[in-house]
Design a protein around this motif. Sequence first.
Motif, PDB file in Angstrom:
ATOM      1  N   PHE A  11       0.885  -1.129   0.173  1.00 55.11           N
ATOM      2  CA  PHE A  11      -0.058  -0.109   0.093  1.00 55.11           C
ATOM      3  C   PHE A  11       0.890   1.575   0.208  1.00 55.11           C
ATOM      4  N   LEU A  12       1.898   1.229   0.703  1.00 56.03           N
ATOM      5  CA  LEU A  12       2.870   2.535   0.962  1.00 56.03           C
ATOM      6  C   LEU A  12       3.577   2.590  -0.375  1.00 56.03           C
ATOM      7  N   LYS A  13       3.849   1.672  -1.183  1.00 61.44           N
ATOM      8  CA  LYS A  13       4.664   1.738  -2.102  1.00 61.44           C
ATOM      9  C   LYS A  13       3.610   2.046  -3.551  1.00 61.44           C
ATOM     10  N   VAL A 147      -6.203  -1.318 -12.956  1.00 54.14           N
ATOM     11  CA  VAL A 147      -5.755  -0.780 -14.209  1.00 54.14           C
ATOM     12  C   VAL A 147      -4.742   0.343 -14.023  1.00 54.14           C
ATOM     13  N   TRP A 148      -5.040   1.136 -13.346  1.00 51.55           N
ATOM     14  CA  TRP A 148      -4.234   2.348 -13.173  1.00 51.55           C
ATOM     15  C   TRP A 148      -2.788   1.768 -12.650  1.00 51.55           C
ATOM     16  N   GLY A 149      -3.111   1.197 -11.357  1.00 50.65           N
ATOM     17  CA  GLY A 149      -1.526   0.669 -10.872  1.00 50.65           C
ATOM     18  C   GLY A 149      -0.711  -0.054 -11.934  1.00 50.65           C
ATOM     19  N   ILE A 150      -1.474  -0.970 -12.605  1.00 47.42           N
ATOM     20  CA  ILE A 150      -0.638  -1.821 -13.577  1.00 47.42           C
ATOM     21  C   ILE A 150      -0.097  -0.881 -14.812  1.00 47.42           C
ATOM     22  N   ALA A 173       1.193  -6.516  -8.141  1.00 48.97           N
ATOM     23  CA  ALA A 173       0.399  -7.040  -6.810  1.00 48.97           C
ATOM     24  C   ALA A 173       0.122  -5.708  -6.144  1.00 48.97           C
ATOM     25  N   GLU A 174       0.729  -4.580  -6.320  1.00 49.17           N
ATOM     26  CA  GLU A 174       0.031  -3.093  -5.565  1.00 49.17           C
ATOM     27  C   GLU A 174      -1.346  -2.985  -6.251  1.00 49.17           C
ATOM     28  N   ALA A 175      -1.212  -3.293  -7.624  1.00 50.22           N
ATOM     29  CA  ALA A 175      -2.768  -2.934  -8.340  1.00 50.22           C
ATOM     30  C   ALA A 175      -3.503  -3.804  -7.983  1.00 50.22           C
TER      31      ALA A 175
END
Length: 228
Positions: A11-13, A147-150, A173-175
């Motif tokens: 989450f922080l990253k 989608v935004w994270g990827i 993984a973040e996304a």
Amino acid sequence: MTTELNFLGLFLKASIVVQVIILILLAFSIISWAIIIQRSRILTRALKESVAFEDRFWSGEDLNKLYEGLSNRRDGLSGSEQIFFVGFKEFSRLKQANPDAPESIIQGSTRAMNLAMNREVEDLETRVPFLATVASISPYIGLFGTVWGIMHAFMALSGVKQATLQMVAPGIAEALIATAIGLFAAIPAVIAYNRLSLRINKLEQNYGNFIDEFTSILHRQVFGRNHL
């Protein structure tokens, strides 16, 4: 414990957009659970009060005395009590004002009780539609975050000559956390919405049946076939 630390680290990253989306979804989930708990308690109490009053109503107690007793706590009435109070009050008023118009008396009393029932059902439904909103939009909000994270993760690799799975995996993984939290918010909301709606419909049916039965009693009285 490790999972919690990994989640916090991911989450922080994550990008600011993904973080905001996750926070929104978590807020939706917390609000949904608060509504679920509150409405469940209110509906449980409403059903118990309805059953208790109808048992008293059919116990043979004089309806005039029952009405007078309810008048003493007028501001605390709800459910079947409120419907009975409003209906009997309107019946008494119309009977005194138009004793020679029995049909008008019955129609006016029934209309007053139906209006009271509608208000009671509206109170029971308070905040419940929010659960439907959360259930319908949370997966899409989570998907947008994914989608935004990827996209953000792959854009970060644009300057790298050779991308490896190890380099891409953390960003993906973040996304995907956004989608997971979106489902975490949506699934309980849709289940609770369906269950609460079913319970509200059951109470509304009980109120409607009570109105029909009480109207039959008033009908017999106004036509002189029975006495309260």
